[in-house]
Design a protein around this motif. Structure first.
Motif, PDB file in Angstrom:
ATOM      1  N   ARG A  16       9.628  -6.574  -0.004  1.00  0.00           N
ATOM      2  CA  ARG A  16      10.252  -5.601  -0.902  1.00  0.00           C
ATOM      3  C   ARG A  16      11.427  -6.220  -1.663  1.00  0.00           C
ATOM      4  O   ARG A  16      11.746  -5.794  -2.783  1.00  0.00           O
ATOM      5  CB  ARG A  16      10.734  -4.372  -0.124  1.00  0.00           C
ATOM      6  CG  ARG A  16      11.650  -3.457  -0.910  1.00  0.00           C
ATOM      7  CD  ARG A  16      11.777  -2.088  -0.341  1.00  0.00           C
ATOM      8  NE  ARG A  16      10.501  -1.368  -0.340  1.00  0.00           N
ATOM      9  CZ  ARG A  16      10.391  -0.071  -0.058  1.00  0.00           C
ATOM     10  NH1 ARG A  16      11.460   0.643   0.238  1.00  0.00           N
ATOM     11  NH2 ARG A  16       9.211   0.519  -0.063  1.00  0.00           N
ATOM     12  N   TYR A  17      12.051  -7.218  -1.099  1.00  0.00           N
ATOM     13  CA  TYR A  17      13.305  -7.747  -1.639  1.00  0.00           C
ATOM     14  C   TYR A  17      13.123  -9.052  -2.410  1.00  0.00           C
ATOM     15  O   TYR A  17      14.098  -9.697  -2.773  1.00  0.00           O
ATOM     16  CB  TYR A  17      14.302  -7.932  -0.493  1.00  0.00           C
ATOM     17  CG  TYR A  17      14.459  -6.681   0.326  1.00  0.00           C
ATOM     18  CD1 TYR A  17      15.190  -5.598  -0.157  1.00  0.00           C
ATOM     19  CD2 TYR A  17      13.807  -6.535   1.557  1.00  0.00           C
ATOM     20  CE1 TYR A  17      15.300  -4.429   0.565  1.00  0.00           C
ATOM     21  CE2 TYR A  17      13.922  -5.372   2.287  1.00  0.00           C
ATOM     22  CZ  TYR A  17      14.662  -4.318   1.791  1.00  0.00           C
ATOM     23  OH  TYR A  17      14.760  -3.143   2.514  1.00  0.00           O
ATOM     24  N   PHE A  18      11.851  -9.413  -2.660  1.00  0.00           N
ATOM     25  CA  PHE A  18      11.579 -10.584  -3.491  1.00  0.00           C
ATOM     26  C   PHE A  18      10.457 -10.224  -4.452  1.00  0.00           C
ATOM     27  O   PHE A  18       9.316 -10.039  -4.048  1.00  0.00           O
ATOM     28  CB  PHE A  18      11.182 -11.785  -2.630  1.00  0.00           C
ATOM     29  CG  PHE A  18      10.733 -12.988  -3.430  1.00  0.00           C
ATOM     30  CD1 PHE A  18      11.589 -13.586  -4.343  1.00  0.00           C
ATOM     31  CD2 PHE A  18       9.452 -13.501  -3.277  1.00  0.00           C
ATOM     32  CE1 PHE A  18      11.171 -14.682  -5.092  1.00  0.00           C
ATOM     33  CE2 PHE A  18       9.035 -14.600  -4.009  1.00  0.00           C
ATOM     34  CZ  PHE A  18       9.888 -15.193  -4.920  1.00  0.00           C
ATOM     35  N   ASP A  19      10.796 -10.078  -5.729  1.00  0.00           N
ATOM     36  CA  ASP A  19       9.838  -9.629  -6.740  1.00  0.00           C
ATOM     37  C   ASP A  19       9.761 -10.646  -7.877  1.00  0.00           C
ATOM     38  O   ASP A  19      10.589 -10.639  -8.790  1.00  0.00           O
ATOM     39  CB  ASP A  19      10.264  -8.265  -7.284  1.00  0.00           C
ATOM     40  CG  ASP A  19       9.213  -7.675  -8.221  1.00  0.00           C
ATOM     41  OD1 ASP A  19       8.256  -8.385  -8.562  1.00  0.00           O
ATOM     42  OD2 ASP A  19       9.353  -6.505  -8.609  1.00  0.00           O
ATOM     43  N   GLU A  64       6.952   5.525   0.947  1.00  0.00           N
ATOM     44  CA  GLU A  64       7.452   4.263   0.420  1.00  0.00           C
ATOM     45  C   GLU A  64       8.644   3.738   1.210  1.00  0.00           C
ATOM     46  O   GLU A  64       8.823   2.524   1.358  1.00  0.00           O
ATOM     47  CB  GLU A  64       7.837   4.436  -1.047  1.00  0.00           C
ATOM     48  CG  GLU A  64       8.277   3.161  -1.732  1.00  0.00           C
ATOM     49  CD  GLU A  64       8.544   3.373  -3.211  1.00  0.00           C
ATOM     50  OE1 GLU A  64       8.717   2.373  -3.919  1.00  0.00           O
ATOM     51  OE2 GLU A  64       8.582   4.551  -3.648  1.00  0.00           O
ATOM     52  N   ALA A  65       9.483   4.630   1.735  1.00  0.00           N
ATOM     53  CA  ALA A  65      10.685   4.203   2.457  1.00  0.00           C
ATOM     54  C   ALA A  65      10.362   3.352   3.677  1.00  0.00           C
ATOM     55  O   ALA A  65      11.155   2.489   4.073  1.00  0.00           O
ATOM     56  CB  ALA A  65      11.505   5.421   2.882  1.00  0.00           C
ATOM     57  N   ILE A  66       9.196   3.561   4.265  1.00  0.00           N
ATOM     58  CA  ILE A  66       8.813   2.777   5.443  1.00  0.00           C
ATOM     59  C   ILE A  66       8.697   1.301   5.089  1.00  0.00           C
ATOM     60  O   ILE A  66       8.987   0.423   5.912  1.00  0.00           O
ATOM     61  CB  ILE A  66       7.486   3.304   6.022  1.00  0.00           C
ATOM     62  CG1 ILE A  66       7.633   4.763   6.446  1.00  0.00           C
ATOM     63  CG2 ILE A  66       7.018   2.451   7.203  1.00  0.00           C
ATOM     64  CD1 ILE A  66       6.336   5.409   6.921  1.00  0.00           C
ATOM     65  N   GLY A  67       8.303   1.020   3.857  1.00  0.00           N
ATOM     66  CA  GLY A  67       8.140  -0.361   3.417  1.00  0.00           C
ATOM     67  C   GLY A  67       9.435  -1.141   3.328  1.00  0.00           C
ATOM     68  O   GLY A  67       9.415  -2.352   3.094  1.00  0.00           O
ATOM     69  N   ALA A  68      10.556  -0.462   3.528  1.00  0.00           N
ATOM     70  CA  ALA A  68      11.855  -1.151   3.470  1.00  0.00           C
ATOM     71  C   ALA A  68      12.010  -2.189   4.570  1.00  0.00           C
ATOM     72  O   ALA A  68      12.863  -3.071   4.481  1.00  0.00           O
ATOM     73  CB  ALA A  68      12.989  -0.129   3.550  1.00  0.00           C
ATOM     74  N   ILE A  69      11.183  -2.113   5.618  1.00  0.00           N
ATOM     75  CA  ILE A  69      11.281  -3.100   6.696  1.00  0.00           C
ATOM     76  C   ILE A  69      10.592  -4.411   6.330  1.00  0.00           C
ATOM     77  O   ILE A  69      10.728  -5.402   7.050  1.00  0.00           O
ATOM     78  CB  ILE A  69      10.663  -2.560   8.000  1.00  0.00           C
ATOM     79  CG1 ILE A  69       9.159  -2.323   7.836  1.00  0.00           C
ATOM     80  CG2 ILE A  69      11.376  -1.295   8.449  1.00  0.00           C
ATOM     81  CD1 ILE A  69       8.458  -1.920   9.112  1.00  0.00           C
ATOM     82  N   LEU A  97       0.801  -1.213   0.000  1.00  0.00           N
ATOM     83  CA  LEU A  97       0.000   0.000   0.000  1.00  0.00           C
ATOM     84  C   LEU A  97       0.840   1.272   0.000  1.00  0.00           C
ATOM     85  O   LEU A  97       0.379   2.322  -0.462  1.00  0.00           O
ATOM     86  CB  LEU A  97      -0.948  -0.002   1.203  1.00  0.00           C
ATOM     87  CG  LEU A  97      -1.976  -1.149   1.209  1.00  0.00           C
ATOM     88  CD1 LEU A  97      -2.846  -1.082   2.450  1.00  0.00           C
ATOM     89  CD2 LEU A  97      -2.849  -1.111  -0.053  1.00  0.00           C
ATOM     90  N   LEU A  98       2.060   1.186   0.513  1.00  0.00           N
ATOM     91  CA  LEU A  98       2.908   2.379   0.552  1.00  0.00           C
ATOM     92  C   LEU A  98       3.783   2.521  -0.690  1.00  0.00           C
ATOM     93  O   LEU A  98       4.392   3.563  -0.893  1.00  0.00           O
ATOM     94  CB  LEU A  98       3.809   2.358   1.791  1.00  0.00           C
ATOM     95  CG  LEU A  98       3.108   2.469   3.151  1.00  0.00           C
ATOM     96  CD1 LEU A  98       4.124   2.506   4.277  1.00  0.00           C
ATOM     97  CD2 LEU A  98       2.220   3.716   3.195  1.00  0.00           C
ATOM     98  N   SER A  99       3.822   1.473  -1.504  1.00  0.00           N
ATOM     99  CA  SER A  99       4.644   1.517  -2.711  1.00  0.00           C
ATOM    100  C   SER A  99       4.170   2.640  -3.638  1.00  0.00           C
ATOM    101  O   SER A  99       2.979   2.760  -3.943  1.00  0.00           O
ATOM    102  CB  SER A  99       4.565   0.172  -3.445  1.00  0.00           C
ATOM    103  OG  SER A  99       5.322   0.203  -4.636  1.00  0.00           O
ATOM    104  N   GLY A 100       5.108   3.481  -4.056  1.00  0.00           N
ATOM    105  CA  GLY A 100       4.784   4.572  -4.953  1.00  0.00           C
ATOM    106  C   GLY A 100       4.252   5.806  -4.272  1.00  0.00           C
ATOM    107  O   GLY A 100       3.871   6.769  -4.948  1.00  0.00           O
TER     108      GLY A 100
END
Length: 264
Positions: free
Chosen positions: A222-225, A213-218, A206-209
């Motif tokens: 985010r690291y598997f697409d 968005e930086a909060i989603g780094a936790i 939901l925070l992507s874009g």
């Protein structure tokens, strides 16, 4: 060495095979129904995606349905692998320590000449059995099924998406492990693990874009697409390294917490 890991791993093997069969059947169903829709997707892929609510497109990161890779990314890997399998590993890990404490078996384990930190590490290591088994059996079924419908899929990309899912699933399991040492009731630890894992998925999606968005780094998600791997042939090795570091960090936190916890 690794007596607890071997013991727990053997007891997880049958369940791991059943899990692999279930995920393989899901993959076969997805691949089997794809030819029924593929002709429509080729002509109206953009219009078809516009029919989905914007929130759904963002939540599941749907990019295209016009190729088998795009169809699999949405129907199998985003939903089945990232969400369902991630939640399952978090749930499974949440019972690794808490169940032994709750059932009174932990006193017996700790009477052995083994440190608490090593015990936690070996319990966690046994989760490699379901993670590895499902990522070995399922891609073989997917590759064969895709060939049967005359929609061959890149073996390298298929192998990559499963190899790179391993650190992701271990990271999800790490969340469950921390819950398992913090809470000594299995059902509560499992609910906490499920809530945190799913909450992180929602946070990242939901925070992507957005400006936040930086909060989603936790979030491990985010690291598997899968889209990036299957559609673009791009492998995020840095992201995989981040997931390994997250897993190690969660394991260390669980070891330190359990080493300082009184067991009633």
């Amino acid at each position: 060495m690794l007596e607890l890991s071997r013991y727990d791993g053997r007891h997880r093997l049958t369940g791991s095979v059943y899990l692999s069969i279930a995920m393989s059947l899901l993959a076969v169903v997805v691949i089997w129904i794809y030819p029924s829709f593929s002709g429509s997707f080729e002509d109206v892929d953009e219009e078809f995606l516009q029919a989905y609510p914007e929130g759904v497109i963002q939540l599941f990161d749907i990019r295209t349905m016009a190729s088998l890779e795009g169809f699999l990314a949405f129907e199998l890997y985003i939903f089945g692998w990232t969400i369902l399998l991630g939640l399952y590993l978090a749930y499974l890990a949440a019972g690794t320590v808490a169940s032994d404490v709750e059932r009174g078996r932990m006193d017996i384990l700790l009477s052995m000449p083994i440190s608490r930190a090593r015990m936690v590490a070996e319990k966690f290591a046994s989760l490699a059995v379901p993670i590895v088994v499902v990522n070995v059996i399922t891609p073989l079924v997917i590759y064969a099924a895709a060939a049967l419908i005359d929609e061959p899929i890149s073996a390298a990309d298929l192998a990559a998406v499963h190899l790179l899912s391993i650190p992701y699933l271990f990271a999800c399991a790490g969340i469950g492990l921390v819950a398992s040492v913090v809470v000594d009731r299995t059902s509560i630890a499992q609910r906490i693990a499920l809530g945190i894992t799913f909450g992180l998925f929602m946070l990242e999606s939901l925070l992507s874009g957005t400006e936040y968005e930086a909060i989603g780094a936790i979030a491990p998600m985010r690291y598997f697409d899968p889209n990036e791997i299957l559609l673009d042939g791009t492998y995020d090795l840095v992201g995989a390294g981040v997931l390994v570091a997250v897993t190690v960090g969660l394991l260390v936190v669980a070891q330190l917490w359990f080493s300082r916890t009184d067991i009633d």
